[in-house]
Motif scaffolding. Structure first.
Motif, PDB file in Angstrom:
ATOM      1  N   ILE A   1      20.474 -47.368   5.098  1.00 11.41           N
ATOM      2  CA  ILE A   1      20.664 -46.131   4.326  1.00 11.41           C
ATOM      3  C   ILE A   1      21.914 -45.431   4.857  1.00 11.41           C
ATOM      4  CG2 ILE A   1      19.690 -43.896   3.693  1.00 11.41           C
ATOM      5  CD1 ILE A   1      16.905 -45.086   4.101  1.00 11.41           C
ATOM      6  N   GLN A   2      22.926 -45.343   4.033  1.00 13.54           N
ATOM      7  CA  GLN A   2      24.214 -44.810   4.475  1.00 13.54           C
ATOM      8  C   GLN A   2      24.274 -43.285   4.343  1.00 13.54           C
ATOM      9  OE1 GLN A   2      26.732 -46.722   5.979  1.00 13.54           O
ATOM     10  NE2 GLN A   2      24.935 -48.077   5.994  1.00 13.54           N
ATOM     11  N   PRO A   3      24.985 -42.620   5.253  1.00 16.78           N
ATOM     12  CA  PRO A   3      25.110 -41.157   5.174  1.00 16.78           C
ATOM     13  C   PRO A   3      25.655 -40.665   3.837  1.00 16.78           C
ATOM     14  CG  PRO A   3      25.873 -41.946   7.305  1.00 16.78           C
ATOM     15  CD  PRO A   3      25.603 -43.167   6.483  1.00 16.78           C
ATOM     16  N   ALA A   4      26.575 -41.406   3.235  1.00 16.22           N
ATOM     17  CA  ALA A   4      27.136 -40.979   1.956  1.00 16.22           C
ATOM     18  C   ALA A   4      26.060 -40.914   0.878  1.00 16.22           C
ATOM     19  CB  ALA A   4      28.254 -41.926   1.534  1.00 16.22           C
ATOM     20  N   GLN A   5      25.112 -41.829   0.912  1.00 10.34           N
ATOM     21  CA  GLN A   5      24.023 -41.817  -0.070  1.00 10.34           C
ATOM     22  C   GLN A   5      23.123 -40.607   0.147  1.00 10.34           C
ATOM     23  OE1 GLN A   5      21.427 -45.231   0.132  1.00 10.34           O
ATOM     24  NE2 GLN A   5      20.266 -44.639  -1.693  1.00 10.34           N
ATOM     25  N   VAL A   6      22.835 -40.287   1.404  1.00 15.20           N
ATOM     26  CA  VAL A   6      21.986 -39.133   1.707  1.00 15.20           C
ATOM     27  C   VAL A   6      22.698 -37.842   1.313  1.00 15.20           C
ATOM     28  CG1 VAL A   6      20.745 -37.909   3.530  1.00 15.20           C
ATOM     29  CG2 VAL A   6      20.884 -40.412   3.583  1.00 15.20           C
ATOM     30  N   LEU A   7      23.979 -37.747   1.612  1.00 15.63           N
ATOM     31  CA  LEU A   7      24.747 -36.563   1.244  1.00 15.63           C
ATOM     32  C   LEU A   7      24.766 -36.376  -0.273  1.00 15.63           C
ATOM     33  CD1 LEU A   7      26.596 -34.192   1.999  1.00 15.63           C
ATOM     34  CD2 LEU A   7      28.520 -35.811   1.945  1.00 15.63           C
ATOM     35  N   SER A   8      24.951 -37.458  -0.995  1.00 14.96           N
ATOM     36  CA  SER A   8      24.973 -37.385  -2.455  1.00 14.96           C
ATOM     37  C   SER A   8      23.644 -36.865  -2.994  1.00 14.96           C
ATOM     38  CB  SER A   8      25.297 -38.757  -3.034  1.00 14.96           C
ATOM     39  OG  SER A   8      25.263 -38.733  -4.447  1.00 14.96           O
ATOM     40  N   GLU A   9      22.547 -37.344  -2.432  1.00 10.75           N
ATOM     41  CA  GLU A   9      21.219 -36.901  -2.875  1.00 10.75           C
ATOM     42  C   GLU A   9      20.984 -35.441  -2.503  1.00 10.75           C
ATOM     43  OE1 GLU A   9      18.481 -37.810  -5.288  1.00 10.75           O
ATOM     44  OE2 GLU A   9      19.230 -39.642  -4.355  1.00 10.75           O
ATOM     45  N   LEU A  10      21.398 -35.085  -1.295  1.00  5.42           N
ATOM     46  CA  LEU A  10      21.198 -33.709  -0.831  1.00  5.42           C
ATOM     47  C   LEU A  10      21.994 -32.719  -1.688  1.00  5.42           C
ATOM     48  CD1 LEU A  10      19.944 -31.844   1.332  1.00  5.42           C
ATOM     49  CD2 LEU A  10      21.975 -32.280   2.743  1.00  5.42           C
ATOM     50  N   LYS A  11      23.211 -33.091  -2.063  1.00  3.25           N
ATOM     51  CA  LYS A  11      24.058 -32.192  -2.855  1.00  3.25           C
ATOM     52  C   LYS A  11      23.420 -31.831  -4.191  1.00  3.25           C
ATOM     53  CE  LYS A  11      28.440 -33.362  -3.066  1.00  3.25           C
ATOM     54  NZ  LYS A  11      29.636 -34.267  -3.081  1.00  3.25           N
ATOM     55  N   THR A  12      22.591 -32.729  -4.750  1.00  5.89           N
ATOM     56  CA  THR A  12      21.933 -32.411  -6.020  1.00  5.89           C
ATOM     57  C   THR A  12      20.870 -31.335  -5.863  1.00  5.89           C
ATOM     58  OG1 THR A  12      20.175 -34.088  -5.793  1.00  5.89           O
ATOM     59  CG2 THR A  12      22.263 -34.808  -6.753  1.00  5.89           C
ATOM     60  N   LEU A  13      20.434 -31.080  -4.616  1.00 11.24           N
ATOM     61  CA  LEU A  13      19.368 -30.121  -4.359  1.00 11.24           C
ATOM     62  C   LEU A  13      19.892 -28.771  -3.858  1.00 11.24           C
ATOM     63  CD1 LEU A  13      16.945 -32.523  -2.465  1.00 11.24           C
ATOM     64  CD2 LEU A  13      16.647 -31.709  -4.795  1.00 11.24           C
ATOM     65  N   LEU A  14      21.095 -28.767  -3.301  1.00  9.46           N
ATOM     66  CA  LEU A  14      21.618 -27.554  -2.671  1.00  9.46           C
ATOM     67  C   LEU A  14      22.182 -26.595  -3.713  1.00  9.46           C
ATOM     68  CD1 LEU A  14      23.468 -29.093   0.404  1.00  9.46           C
ATOM     69  CD2 LEU A  14      21.250 -27.940   0.374  1.00  9.46           C
ATOM     70  N   PRO A  15      22.200 -25.306  -3.380  1.00  4.91           N
ATOM     71  CA  PRO A  15      22.826 -24.333  -4.286  1.00  4.91           C
ATOM     72  C   PRO A  15      24.283 -24.693  -4.515  1.00  4.91           C
ATOM     73  CG  PRO A  15      21.612 -23.226  -2.528  1.00  4.91           C
ATOM     74  CD  PRO A  15      21.655 -24.672  -2.168  1.00  4.91           C
ATOM     75  N   PRO A  16      24.826 -24.428  -5.708  1.00  7.25           N
ATOM     76  CA  PRO A  16      26.227 -24.750  -5.984  1.00  7.25           C
ATOM     77  C   PRO A  16      27.179 -23.911  -5.131  1.00  7.25           C
ATOM     78  CG  PRO A  16      25.273 -23.489  -7.789  1.00  7.25           C
ATOM     79  CD  PRO A  16      24.140 -23.826  -6.848  1.00  7.25           C
TER      80      PRO A  16
END
Length: 345
Positions: free
Chosen positions: A330-345
């Protein structure tokens, strides 16, 4: 109606048991629910509005201590409990309600507890695939619960309540720099490294988030301090001041308040993952050999990343540091991409 619950001894299991308490409160508005569990569970139980009081179970996990359990049970004989719900499957966990003489003693069969339990259920694991469903089914008569399809829809998920005062106090104590919003990482796991996302992946994700204007809080017990230190050490020097290793420095009560203040959480499959889920925090949960098919995070704000399917017996990991290949992948870029969909803009 007065009910004694013999609660679980693990953080994640205790969190999932709240669905049972919520169902009991819905079905019996006048119910009084007392939960007997290890003393460390009190900060969680105190944040469950459905629980009247937490009763300390003074015996360590695995200890039979027959005489002490008899004493505990007899001390409860005049407490007026009409029913006991025994959530662990062990023989010893059913002893206190038996010695207390509680009229109805309910639980799954587990370790052949005939006699100790007089409302004993035989579990069909395929009929109740999730742990939270197995707990919730105990709120109903045996004849009503043939499978999870008989449970109410939607099932009330665990939800902890934390006051703004508690959050502010925890922040001022541990993260006084309020200039940056912060993301929480839960890099530990009770089992060990084979259930942990590698520290160097956490460090890469932390660096990316810090450079985007966040600060990082690392949560866990004293056992997780070393993992937190490894994450901090892997960061570039200019980023380390924005990463706070709080593992082993907070009480569970303080950790709950701090997690409630996070804009997002990244976690291994762990007890704190279930705490974050019950606080309804934006959450990315990372699974390897353990499976979300049995104990998933129960929140619409949670996303699960797992690159393998099916059940895998948890053994030592594949690399020299004990990490499992499915988590290394599981690569950090994949986790960051998923997290960004949940964080406030």
């Amino acid at each position: 109606m007065k009910i004694l619950v013999i609660g679980p001894s693990w953080v994640g299991d205790m969190m999932m048991s709240q669905s049972l308490y919520r169902l009991l409160a819905q079905r019996h508005p006048d119910v009084q629910i007392d939960v007997m569990a290890p003393a460390w569970c009190r900060p969680l139980l105190n944040r469950m509005p459905e629980v009247n009081q937490a009763l300390a179970m003074p015996l360590g996990h695995g200890a039979l201590a027959l005489g002490e359990r008899r004493r505990l049970g007899r001390a409860l004989r005049e407490s007026g409990y009409q029913q006991a719900l025994v959530l662990p499957n062990s023989f010893k966990s059913a002893l206190v309600p038996f010695f207390a003489g509680i009229p109805q003693r309910t639980g799954w069969r587990g370790e052949m507890r005939y006699g100790l339990l007089n409302d004993i259920r035989t579990l069909d694991k395929q009929a109740f695939p999730l742990m939270v469903q197995r707990y919730a089914a105990l709120a109903f008569d045996r004849q009503e619960m043939r499978s999870a399809a008989d449970l109410p829809t939607p099932l009330p998920w665990p939800r902890l309540t934390v006051s703004a005062t508690d959050i502010d106090l925890a922040l001022s104590t541990f993260v006084p720099d309020g200039a940056r919003p912060f993301i929480g990482f839960c890099p530990g796991a009770e089992f060990g490294p084979a259930k942990r996302w590698p520290h160097y992946h956490y460090a890469a994700l932390a660096e990316a988030l810090i450079r985007r204007g966040y600060q990082i809080a690392l949560f866990g017990s004293a056992k997780d301090q070393a993992a937190g230190e490894a994450i901090g050490a892997a960061l570039p020097a200019e980023c380390r001041g924005h990463c706070h290793n709080l593992a082993g420095k907070t009480s569970l009560e303080q950790a709950v308040a701090l997690i409630a203040a996070c804009q997002g959480i990244v976690s291994n499959d762990s007890g704190l993952m279930h705490v974050a889920s019950a606080l309804d925090r934006p959450l990315v949960a990372l699974y390897g050999p353990s499976s979300p098919d049995f104990t998933p995070p129960l929140s619409h704000q949670a996303r699960v990343i797992r690159l393998i399917s099916g059940y895998h017996k948890i053994r030592k990991g594949d690399d020299e540091q004990g990490y499992h290949q499915s988590l290394i992948a599981i690569q950090p870029a994949q986790v960051l991409s998923e997290l960004k969909t949940l964080l406030p803009p």
